[in-house]
Design an enzyme around this catalytic site. Structure first.
Site, mmCIF file in Angstrom:
data_model
loop_
_atom_site.group_PDB
_atom_site.id
_atom_site.type_symbol
_atom_site.label_atom_id
_atom_site.label_comp_id
_atom_site.label_asym_id
_atom_site.label_seq_id
_atom_site.Cartn_x
_atom_site.Cartn_y
_atom_site.Cartn_z
ATOM 1 N N VAL A 142 -2.453 -11.559 -1.513
ATOM 2 C CA VAL A 142 -1.998 -12.184 -2.765
ATOM 3 C C VAL A 142 -0.569 -12.700 -2.629
ATOM 4 O O VAL A 142 -0.276 -13.845 -2.991
ATOM 5 C CB VAL A 142 -2.096 -11.180 -3.938
ATOM 6 C CG1 VAL A 142 -1.615 -11.830 -5.223
ATOM 7 C CG2 VAL A 142 -3.525 -10.688 -4.105
ATOM 8 N N SER A 167 -5.946 -4.566 -11.412
ATOM 9 C CA SER A 167 -7.182 -4.827 -10.658
ATOM 10 C C SER A 167 -8.343 -4.486 -11.579
ATOM 11 O O SER A 167 -8.248 -3.553 -12.388
ATOM 12 C CB SER A 167 -7.211 -3.926 -9.424
ATOM 13 O OG SER A 167 -8.511 -3.898 -8.895
ATOM 14 N N SER A 168 -9.453 -5.210 -11.430
ATOM 15 C CA SER A 168 -10.571 -4.984 -12.365
ATOM 16 C C SER A 168 -11.171 -3.584 -12.223
ATOM 17 O O SER A 168 -11.912 -3.145 -13.099
ATOM 18 C CB SER A 168 -11.644 -6.050 -12.180
ATOM 19 O OG SER A 168 -12.175 -5.996 -10.872
ATOM 20 N N CYS A 169 -10.838 -2.860 -11.128
ATOM 21 C CA CYS A 169 -11.389 -1.510 -10.974
ATOM 22 C C CYS A 169 -10.733 -0.510 -11.917
ATOM 23 O O CYS A 169 -11.130 0.641 -11.952
ATOM 24 C CB CYS A 169 -11.275 -1.037 -9.533
ATOM 25 S SG CYS A 169 -9.595 -0.722 -9.017
ATOM 26 N N TYR A 222 -6.596 4.739 -6.816
ATOM 27 C CA TYR A 222 -5.995 3.401 -6.928
ATOM 28 C C TYR A 222 -5.965 2.946 -8.394
ATOM 29 O O TYR A 222 -4.965 2.408 -8.877
ATOM 30 C CB TYR A 222 -6.828 2.441 -6.084
ATOM 31 C CG TYR A 222 -6.350 1.018 -6.049
ATOM 32 C CD1 TYR A 222 -5.202 0.669 -5.352
ATOM 33 C CD2 TYR A 222 -7.071 0.015 -6.690
ATOM 34 C CE1 TYR A 222 -4.784 -0.654 -5.302
ATOM 35 C CE2 TYR A 222 -6.656 -1.309 -6.639
ATOM 36 C CZ TYR A 222 -5.514 -1.637 -5.947
ATOM 37 O OH TYR A 222 -5.100 -2.942 -5.898
ATOM 38 N N LYS A 261 -2.835 1.905 -10.819
ATOM 39 C CA LYS A 261 -2.760 0.565 -11.411
ATOM 40 C C LYS A 261 -2.659 0.637 -12.937
ATOM 41 O O LYS A 261 -1.939 -0.135 -13.560
ATOM 42 C CB LYS A 261 -3.985 -0.263 -10.994
ATOM 43 C CG LYS A 261 -3.896 -0.769 -9.563
ATOM 44 C CD LYS A 261 -2.902 -1.915 -9.486
ATOM 45 C CE LYS A 261 -2.634 -2.406 -8.105
ATOM 46 N NZ LYS A 261 -1.567 -3.420 -8.051
ATOM 47 N N HIS A 300 -12.133 -5.429 2.189
ATOM 48 C CA HIS A 300 -13.077 -5.674 1.103
ATOM 49 C C HIS A 300 -14.343 -6.341 1.653
ATOM 50 O O HIS A 300 -14.355 -6.873 2.760
ATOM 51 C CB HIS A 300 -12.429 -6.563 0.038
ATOM 52 C CG HIS A 300 -11.382 -5.856 -0.747
ATOM 53 N ND1 HIS A 300 -10.043 -6.011 -0.477
ATOM 54 C CD2 HIS A 300 -11.462 -4.977 -1.768
ATOM 55 C CE1 HIS A 300 -9.358 -5.252 -1.309
ATOM 56 N NE2 HIS A 300 -10.185 -4.618 -2.102
ATOM 57 N N ARG A 302 -20.623 -8.623 -8.143
ATOM 58 C CA ARG A 302 -19.184 -8.831 -8.044
ATOM 59 C C ARG A 302 -18.835 -10.272 -8.412
ATOM 60 O O ARG A 302 -19.587 -11.204 -8.112
ATOM 61 C CB ARG A 302 -18.667 -8.554 -6.620
ATOM 62 C CG ARG A 302 -18.715 -7.090 -6.199
ATOM 63 C CD ARG A 302 -17.753 -6.209 -6.953
ATOM 64 N NE ARG A 302 -17.795 -4.823 -6.507
ATOM 65 C CZ ARG A 302 -18.623 -3.889 -6.980
ATOM 66 N NH1 ARG A 302 -19.484 -4.199 -7.943
ATOM 67 N NH2 ARG A 302 -18.580 -2.657 -6.518
HETATM 68 O O1 GFB Z 1 -15.216 -5.271 -1.817
HETATM 69 P P1 GFB Z 1 -15.548 -3.823 -1.845
HETATM 70 O O2 GFB Z 1 -15.098 -3.022 -0.673
HETATM 71 O O3 GFB Z 1 -14.923 -3.155 -3.089
HETATM 72 O O4 GFB Z 1 -17.133 -3.622 -1.945
HETATM 73 P P2 GFB Z 1 -15.310 -2.843 -4.618
HETATM 74 C C1 GFB Z 1 -17.935 -4.342 -2.827
HETATM 75 C C2 GFB Z 1 -19.388 -4.046 -2.622
HETATM 76 O O5 GFB Z 1 -19.793 -4.650 -1.382
HETATM 77 C C3 GFB Z 1 -19.838 -2.599 -2.553
HETATM 78 C C4 GFB Z 1 -20.608 -3.772 -0.652
HETATM 79 O O6 GFB Z 1 -21.057 -2.444 -3.262
HETATM 80 C C5 GFB Z 1 -20.091 -2.386 -1.048
HETATM 81 O O7 GFB Z 1 -21.035 -1.392 -0.768
HETATM 82 N N1 GFB Z 1 -20.494 -4.093 0.775
HETATM 83 C C6 GFB Z 1 -21.508 -4.557 1.555
HETATM 84 C C7 GFB Z 1 -19.415 -3.971 1.568
HETATM 85 N N2 GFB Z 1 -21.123 -4.679 2.820
HETATM 86 C C8 GFB Z 1 -19.812 -4.334 2.857
HETATM 87 C C9 GFB Z 1 -18.857 -4.281 3.919
HETATM 88 O O8 GFB Z 1 -19.147 -4.577 5.084
HETATM 89 N N3 GFB Z 1 -17.589 -3.885 3.586
HETATM 90 C C10 GFB Z 1 -17.249 -3.561 2.292
HETATM 91 N N4 GFB Z 1 -15.979 -3.216 2.024
HETATM 92 N N5 GFB Z 1 -18.144 -3.587 1.273
HETATM 93 C C11 GFB Z 1 -12.816 -2.363 -4.666
HETATM 94 C C12 GFB Z 1 -11.961 -1.171 -4.925
HETATM 95 O O9 GFB Z 1 -14.068 -2.022 -5.040
HETATM 96 O O10 GFB Z 1 -12.452 -3.471 -5.444
HETATM 97 C C13 GFB Z 1 -10.534 -1.492 -4.905
HETATM 98 O O11 GFB Z 1 -12.279 -0.168 -3.971
HETATM 99 C C14 GFB Z 1 -10.180 -2.840 -5.513
HETATM 100 O O12 GFB Z 1 -9.913 -0.490 -5.618
HETATM 101 C C15 GFB Z 1 -11.191 -3.938 -5.267
HETATM 102 O O13 GFB Z 1 -10.008 -2.692 -6.869
HETATM 103 C C16 GFB Z 1 -10.989 -5.142 -6.161
HETATM 104 O O14 GFB Z 1 -15.434 -4.088 -5.414
HETATM 105 O O15 GFB Z 1 -16.483 -1.911 -4.724
#
Ligand code: GFB
Length: 321
Positions: A20, A112-114, A141, A145, A184, A214
């Site tokens: 960002v 953050s939206s979380c 986190y 926030k 992410h 998402r």
């Molecule tokens: O983007 P992400 O890590 O964060 O994961 P969150 C989003 C979704 O993608 C989850 C799936 O349902 C994961 O299981 N996913 C699928 C994967 N394949 C993958 C992969 O290879 N890597 C990852 N990382 N995910 C975060 C928060 O939540 O959102 C933070 O942990 C932050 O605090 C961020 O706020 C915006 O959307 O679940």
């Protein structure tokens, strides 16, 4: 009431090396701002109050866009909650206090939206903050926030500071962390599809069931929104920043595959956490102010993959889990 920010105003962007912060600096430069202040983690640890205070005393920023943070995807949040809680709590506490003490004219803090409750009514309105239990995989986190958002409100109420907060949805774009474990979803999947293509592997593992939804915002759109809000928004309530559209992880993965490796076969791994089922932001307040995102997902994915290739990031050895 909109404010004018002179092109030579001293604007401090925290976290300028991150996804960002780097986008905000790029955008401010493109808009003609010439007096941007940045400082590396090695020079000033933002968790250390005295160092932050001394830096503010010396450099006297007039505006602050505070986007620094310890961030990561679902795995990083889930396995390092103490670190995410401590680092982010400390960083916003030191920066906001220094901004108050050194008479910063306006400060924008990003949440953050979380931070919204896990089972929130959709689309999520700003008034949902603190209305219910959080998603467990990122509660450390999220609490940090929330404390930052409430701090902005507290400084406004007690000292009359023009501190505002905004709540971005899930982000992606150039400058992201493409680590296979800690990043992410978007960046991880670009990297995974790329490696599978390079290695001639037909299957790509996607974490979870693919069912969660998402909302994805390109980071250059967020940077544009940050400057817009700094000029046009001055209320205590936080304001959501997103596109107002979401899709399932399966659909998003398919869209990424379409750009990076169309022949890939997606294999879902339900032993990995899904996280929050859905977090679609209600962006009607932002739209009413006159701001809307410009970068559509297909263009954003292509631009992000181009950036990934240009920066030679697809060289990671090892297992793609
Ligand atoms: O983007 P992400 O890590 O964060 O994961 P969150 C989003 C979704 O993608 C989850 C799936 O349902 C994961 O299981 N996913 C699928 C994967 N394949 C993958 C992969 O290879 N890597 C990852 N990382 N995910 C975060 C928060 O939540 O959102 C933070 O942990 C932050 O605090 C961020 O706020 C915006 O959307 O679940």
């Amino acid at each position: 009431m909109a404010i004018q920010i002179p092109s030579d105003a001293r604007i401090y962007v925290t976290g300028h090396r991150g996804l960002v912060g780097s986008a905000v600096v790029r955008h401010l430069k493109a808009q003609g701002y010439t007096n941007l202040l940045t400082v590396t983690r090695q020079e000033v640890d933002l968790r250390a109050g005295q160092a932050v205070d001394a830096w503010f005393a010396q450099h006297r920023p007039e505006y602050v866009i505070h986007v620094a943070g310890t961030v990561g995807g679902i795995h990083a949040n889930n396995t390092r909650p103490a670190e995410f809680l401590y680092d982010n709590l400390m960083m916003h506490a030191t920066v906001l206090r220094a901004a108050w003490q050194h008479d910063v004219q306006k400060l924008l803090y990003l949440g953050s939206s979380c931070i919204y409750p896990r089972e929130c009514p959709q689309p999520i309105q700003e008034t949902s903050m603190l209305n219910g239990p959080l998603e467990r995989t990122n509660d450390g986190y999220a609490i940090a926030k929330i404390a930052g958002v409430v701090s902005c409100q507290a400084y406004r109420r007690q000292y009359g500071c023009h501190f505002i907060s905004a709540m971005p949805t899930n982000l992606y774009g150039p400058g992201d962390n493409f680590d296979l474990e800690d990043s992410h979803m978007f960046a991880a999947l670009i990297h995974k599809f790329h490696l599978a293509k390079e290695r001639g592997e037909p299957q790509v593992q996607v974490w979870g069931t693919g069912a969660p939804r998402r909302e994805m915002l390109h980071v250059d759109d967020l940077a544009d929104a940050c400057l817009f809000l700094l000029k046009h928004y001055d209320e205590e309530m936080t304001i959501n920043v997103g596109t107002g559209q979401d899709a399932t992880i399966r659909e998003l993965a398919e869209q990424i595959a379409e750009v990076v490796y169309p022949q890939a076969e997606l294999v879902f791994d339900p032993s990995k956490p899904d996280g929050t089922p859905r977090k679609l932001l209600d962006v009607s307040r932002l739209h009413a102010l006159g701001w809307k995102h410009k970068i559509e997902l297909a263009d954003g994915i292509r631009a992000t993959y181009d950036w990934f290739l240009e920066h030679n990031l697809g060289k990671t050895a090892g297992r793609v889990s």
